[in-house]
Design a protein around this motif. Sequence first.
Motif, short mmCIF file in Angstrom:
data_model
loop_
_atom_site.label_atom_id
_atom_site.label_comp_id
_atom_site.label_asym_id
_atom_site.label_seq_id
_atom_site.Cartn_x
_atom_site.Cartn_y
_atom_site.Cartn_z
N TYR A 52 0.82 -1.21 0.00
CA TYR A 52 0.00 0.00 0.00
C TYR A 52 0.86 1.27 0.00
N ARG A 86 -5.93 -6.06 -1.98
CA ARG A 86 -4.70 -6.63 -2.52
C ARG A 86 -4.98 -7.61 -3.65
N ILE A 139 -9.63 -2.15 -4.91
CA ILE A 139 -8.24 -1.87 -4.54
C ILE A 139 -7.73 -2.80 -3.44
N LYS A 156 -2.70 -5.67 -11.93
CA LYS A 156 -1.29 -5.56 -12.32
C LYS A 156 -0.93 -6.64 -13.34
N HIS A 194 -4.44 4.67 -14.28
CA HIS A 194 -4.58 3.39 -13.58
C HIS A 194 -5.99 3.21 -13.01
N SER A 243 4.87 -6.91 -9.45
CA SER A 243 3.78 -6.79 -8.48
C SER A 243 3.02 -8.10 -8.33
N GLU A 301 -5.77 -5.68 -6.79
CA GLU A 301 -4.60 -4.99 -7.34
C GLU A 301 -3.68 -5.97 -8.07
N HIS A 312 -9.08 0.29 -13.35
CA HIS A 312 -9.87 -0.28 -12.27
C HIS A 312 -11.36 -0.14 -12.56
#
Length: 282
Positions: free
Chosen positions: A70, A182, A180, A189, A169, A204, A185, A173
């Motif tokens: 984060y 984990r 958002i 990614k 970015h 990532s 994300e 989303h």
Amino acid sequence: MSLSLSPGLYTQAARLPRELLTVCSITIATRSFSVLHRPTPNYPGHVPLTSIERSGLAVGSAIMAFFNPYRADLIAACGEATATPYFIYRLRDAMLSSPTGRRILRDRPRISSKTLSMQHLRTLPTNAVGRCYADWLDREGVSPDTRDSVKYIDDEECAYVMQRYRECHDFYHAITGLPIVREGEVALKAFEFANTLLPMTGLSMFAVMSLKPAERRRFFTIYAPWALTNGLKADELINVYWEEQLERSVEELREELGIEKPLDLREIRRAEKERKKAQKAT
């Protein structure tokens, strides 16, 4: 002592492949310097780095970002340190090969609450790109003003390309619906890596090791296949002029770009939480 090329050599140089000319120009433009005698910055905020400093920044920020995903500043630093010398130039060339990409490079638009009226976007139809973007920001508690400025990429135009990717970015989303958390994300990614080839997006994905077992299974069975398939087949998202797409149907834009919307991750997580809660109650 000055060196000059004969007309014949200029003619031969003009016949070199574009990729080789790019590499040559990068090499010629690179100056060696010490940490005590840095060259003049190429743009406001630019911080020239030595090769050793860049390598250290890449490794250090990647390791620290793994343990604290984060920390947006660490992810940003890793992205910049690993994007050169090849990957950010590839992304810039993708923009130069597209009429829309060239317009973006010429206009240099920025995405923030100052350039986009959130109040107006919230009044658009529910299926509009702008409304989808605003609703996603509200739902996730995110602001478009949180993106760090690029400072470790030497080429000024490439620095803007990285800034543009960074500020777009949240649109990625929004049109995919990924949250958002984990797990979301990591999935996004993976999608970005397949679409942009930026090393940071690939690195990532190692964060998948920090997910819970059920989340890892979900990533490998649902979201990784979706991300890689759609990221590879979709148009280069860096060439989307989002400011001109705000009133379009998000379904229409996804179809045009070649993106299939993934399963609703928030709904899956909510259903799983309710199922576990019901099991505990019995």
